[in-house]
Scaffold this motif. Structure first.
Motif, PDB file in Angstrom:
ATOM      1  N   ALA A  10       0.843  -1.198   0.000  1.00 31.39           N
ATOM      2  CA  ALA A  10       0.000   0.000   0.000  1.00 31.39           C
ATOM      3  C   ALA A  10       0.876   1.244   0.000  1.00 31.39           C
ATOM      4  CB  ALA A  10      -0.907   0.007   1.226  1.00 31.39           C
ATOM      5  N   LEU A  11       0.446   2.251  -0.718  1.00 31.85           N
ATOM      6  CA  LEU A  11       1.182   3.507  -0.770  1.00 31.85           C
ATOM      7  C   LEU A  11       0.741   4.428   0.351  1.00 31.85           C
ATOM      8  CD1 LEU A  11       1.185   4.246  -4.602  1.00 31.85           C
ATOM      9  CD2 LEU A  11       3.133   3.568  -3.179  1.00 31.85           C
ATOM     10  N   ALA A  12       1.728   4.985   1.059  1.00 32.83           N
ATOM     11  CA  ALA A  12       1.470   5.936   2.135  1.00 32.83           C
ATOM     12  C   ALA A  12       2.059   7.280   1.739  1.00 32.83           C
ATOM     13  CB  ALA A  12       2.100   5.452   3.430  1.00 32.83           C
ATOM     14  N   LEU A  13       1.263   8.318   1.853  1.00 29.84           N
ATOM     15  CA  LEU A  13       1.748   9.668   1.571  1.00 29.84           C
ATOM     16  C   LEU A  13       2.585  10.123   2.766  1.00 29.84           C
ATOM     17  CD1 LEU A  13       1.422  11.774  -0.702  1.00 29.84           C
ATOM     18  CD2 LEU A  13      -0.377  12.827   0.677  1.00 29.84           C
ATOM     19  N   VAL A  14       3.858  10.452   2.512  1.00 31.02           N
ATOM     20  CA  VAL A  14       4.761  10.857   3.594  1.00 31.02           C
ATOM     21  C   VAL A  14       5.172  12.328   3.497  1.00 31.02           C
ATOM     22  CG1 VAL A  14       5.607   8.515   4.013  1.00 31.02           C
ATOM     23  CG2 VAL A  14       6.802   9.998   2.376  1.00 31.02           C
ATOM     24  N   ALA A  15       4.910  12.944   2.371  1.00 26.07           N
ATOM     25  CA  ALA A  15       5.131  14.376   2.145  1.00 26.07           C
ATOM     26  C   ALA A  15       4.171  14.772   1.034  1.00 26.07           C
ATOM     27  CB  ALA A  15       6.574  14.663   1.750  1.00 26.07           C
ATOM     28  N   SER A  16       3.968  16.048   0.850  1.00 31.99           N
ATOM     29  CA  SER A  16       2.969  16.479  -0.130  1.00 31.99           C
ATOM     30  C   SER A  16       3.236  15.943  -1.531  1.00 31.99           C
ATOM     31  CB  SER A  16       2.885  18.003  -0.158  1.00 31.99           C
ATOM     32  OG  SER A  16       4.135  18.560  -0.530  1.00 31.99           O
ATOM     33  N   ASP A  17       4.492  15.620  -1.825  1.00 30.61           N
ATOM     34  CA  ASP A  17       4.840  15.128  -3.158  1.00 30.61           C
ATOM     35  C   ASP A  17       5.541  13.773  -3.143  1.00 30.61           C
ATOM     36  OD1 ASP A  17       7.186  15.935  -1.984  1.00 30.61           O
ATOM     37  OD2 ASP A  17       7.898  17.112  -3.687  1.00 30.61           O
ATOM     38  N   THR A  18       5.427  13.039  -2.033  1.00 26.24           N
ATOM     39  CA  THR A  18       6.143  11.776  -1.909  1.00 26.24           C
ATOM     40  C   THR A  18       5.269  10.698  -1.273  1.00 26.24           C
ATOM     41  OG1 THR A  18       8.207  13.008  -1.575  1.00 26.24           O
ATOM     42  CG2 THR A  18       8.233  10.659  -1.025  1.00 26.24           C
ATOM     43  N   ALA A  19       5.191   9.563  -1.956  1.00 21.69           N
ATOM     44  CA  ALA A  19       4.498   8.393  -1.421  1.00 21.69           C
ATOM     45  C   ALA A  19       5.441   7.202  -1.519  1.00 21.69           C
ATOM     46  CB  ALA A  19       3.222   8.119  -2.203  1.00 21.69           C
ATOM     47  N   VAL A  20       5.430   6.383  -0.485  1.00 23.34           N
ATOM     48  CA  VAL A  20       6.232   5.161  -0.462  1.00 23.34           C
ATOM     49  C   VAL A  20       5.347   4.032   0.044  1.00 23.34           C
ATOM     50  CG1 VAL A  20       8.425   6.388  -0.121  1.00 23.34           C
ATOM     51  CG2 VAL A  20       7.129   5.589   1.860  1.00 23.34           C
ATOM     52  N   THR A  21       5.786   2.807  -0.145  1.00 24.86           N
ATOM     53  CA  THR A  21       4.991   1.686   0.345  1.00 24.86           C
ATOM     54  C   THR A  21       5.166   1.550   1.856  1.00 24.86           C
ATOM     55  OG1 THR A  21       6.715   0.009   0.098  1.00 24.86           O
ATOM     56  CG2 THR A  21       5.297   0.441  -1.842  1.00 24.86           C
ATOM     57  N   LEU A  22       4.159   0.961   2.481  1.00 26.16           N
ATOM     58  CA  LEU A  22       4.277   0.677   3.909  1.00 26.16           C
ATOM     59  C   LEU A  22       5.452  -0.259   4.158  1.00 26.16           C
ATOM     60  CD1 LEU A  22       0.528   0.274   4.942  1.00 26.16           C
ATOM     61  CD2 LEU A  22       2.078   2.140   5.568  1.00 26.16           C
ATOM     62  N   GLY A  23       5.717  -1.151   3.223  1.00 27.41           N
ATOM     63  CA  GLY A  23       6.870  -2.041   3.342  1.00 27.41           C
ATOM     64  C   GLY A  23       8.188  -1.286   3.371  1.00 27.41           C
ATOM     65  N   GLU A  24       8.279  -0.214   2.588  1.00 25.14           N
ATOM     66  CA  GLU A  24       9.489   0.611   2.613  1.00 25.14           C
ATOM     67  C   GLU A  24       9.639   1.322   3.954  1.00 25.14           C
ATOM     68  OE1 GLU A  24      10.493   2.275  -1.709  1.00 25.14           O
ATOM     69  OE2 GLU A  24       8.358   2.528  -1.185  1.00 25.14           O
ATOM     70  N   LEU A  25       8.519   1.618   4.593  1.00 21.24           N
ATOM     71  CA  LEU A  25       8.558   2.264   5.904  1.00 21.24           C
ATOM     72  C   LEU A  25       8.869   1.279   7.022  1.00 21.24           C
ATOM     73  CD1 LEU A  25       5.517   4.693   5.585  1.00 21.24           C
ATOM     74  CD2 LEU A  25       7.953   5.270   5.491  1.00 21.24           C
ATOM     75  N   LEU A  26       8.773  -0.025   6.725  1.00 18.80           N
ATOM     76  CA  LEU A  26       9.080  -1.086   7.691  1.00 18.80           C
ATOM     77  C   LEU A  26      10.078  -2.066   7.063  1.00 18.80           C
ATOM     78  CD1 LEU A  26       5.502  -1.929   9.035  1.00 18.80           C
ATOM     79  CD2 LEU A  26       7.365  -0.913  10.335  1.00 18.80           C
ATOM     80  N   PRO A  27      11.310  -1.623   6.818  1.00 20.26           N
ATOM     81  CA  PRO A  27      12.250  -2.462   6.063  1.00 20.26           C
ATOM     82  C   PRO A  27      12.656  -3.756   6.760  1.00 20.26           C
ATOM     83  CG  PRO A  27      13.366  -0.559   6.981  1.00 20.26           C
ATOM     84  CD  PRO A  27      11.899  -0.364   7.223  1.00 20.26           C
ATOM     85  N   PHE A  28      12.559  -3.812   8.061  1.00 23.67           N
ATOM     86  CA  PHE A  28      12.956  -5.031   8.772  1.00 23.67           C
ATOM     87  C   PHE A  28      11.771  -5.559   9.578  1.00 23.67           C
ATOM     88  CE2 PHE A  28      16.760  -2.564   8.004  1.00 23.67           C
ATOM     89  CZ  PHE A  28      17.514  -3.497   7.289  1.00 23.67           C
ATOM     90  N   ASP A  29      10.685  -5.759   8.873  1.00 25.25           N
ATOM     91  CA  ASP A  29       9.421  -6.209   9.459  1.00 25.25           C
ATOM     92  C   ASP A  29       9.590  -7.576  10.103  1.00 25.25           C
ATOM     93  OD1 ASP A  29       6.794  -6.833  10.017  1.00 25.25           O
ATOM     94  OD2 ASP A  29       6.067  -6.484   7.998  1.00 25.25           O
ATOM     95  N   TRP A  30       9.200  -7.704  11.355  1.00 29.35           N
ATOM     96  CA  TRP A  30       9.352  -8.965  12.072  1.00 29.35           C
ATOM     97  C   TRP A  30       8.553 -10.091  11.425  1.00 29.35           C
ATOM     98  CZ3 TRP A  30       5.038 -11.270  14.164  1.00 29.35           C
ATOM     99  CH2 TRP A  30       3.885 -10.467  14.290  1.00 29.35           C
TER     100      TRP A  30
END
Length: 130
Positions: free
Chosen positions: A104-124
């Protein structure tokens, strides 16, 4: 659906309000686009004893109540329409609702979206793997 539309939906419910002497709500609002094409919105609830929850949790609860758990996009805004990236608790919570929510894409800045996976690179749940 573009993130600009998700932000508009979140802004419709954004607005601080005091609930009681020890609880307030609405300083952050979120909108989630479900895989079913519906948009779910919610606001944060802050309590004096820290038992409140984030706007993303509120929107996700509405989504799950409607029978959906897969997220395509999520956006949150605070006062003045400032984009609010999901906190760590929200990142973790949202990825646990459906196995594909890491994409899923998460908006992290007005012009930037990344995947939730990218926000949790070492997911348990992935055994530390990306």
């Amino acid at each position: 659906m573009e993130f600009s539309e998700l932000i508009k939906q979140a802004e419709k419910v954004l607005g601080y309000r005091e609930l009681s002497g020890s609880a307030e709500a609405g300083s952050v609002a979120a909108a989630i686009l479900g895989a079913n094409g519906k948009v779910y919105v919610g606001v944060c609830i802050d309590t004096a004893c820290s038992l409140g929850f984030c706007a993303e949790h509120s929107a996700a609860a509405a989504m799950v109540t409607d029978g959906e758990s897969r997220i395509l996009k999520v956006a949150a805004v605070g006062e003045g329409g400032a984009v609010m990236p999901p906190c760590g608790r929200c990142r973790e919570f949202l990825t646990q609702l459906h196995p594909e929510n890491r994409e899923a894409l998460a908006l992290v800045a007005s012009d930037t979206a990344v995947t939730l996976g990218e926000l949790l690179p070492f997911d348990w749940k992935a055994g530390g793997n990306k």
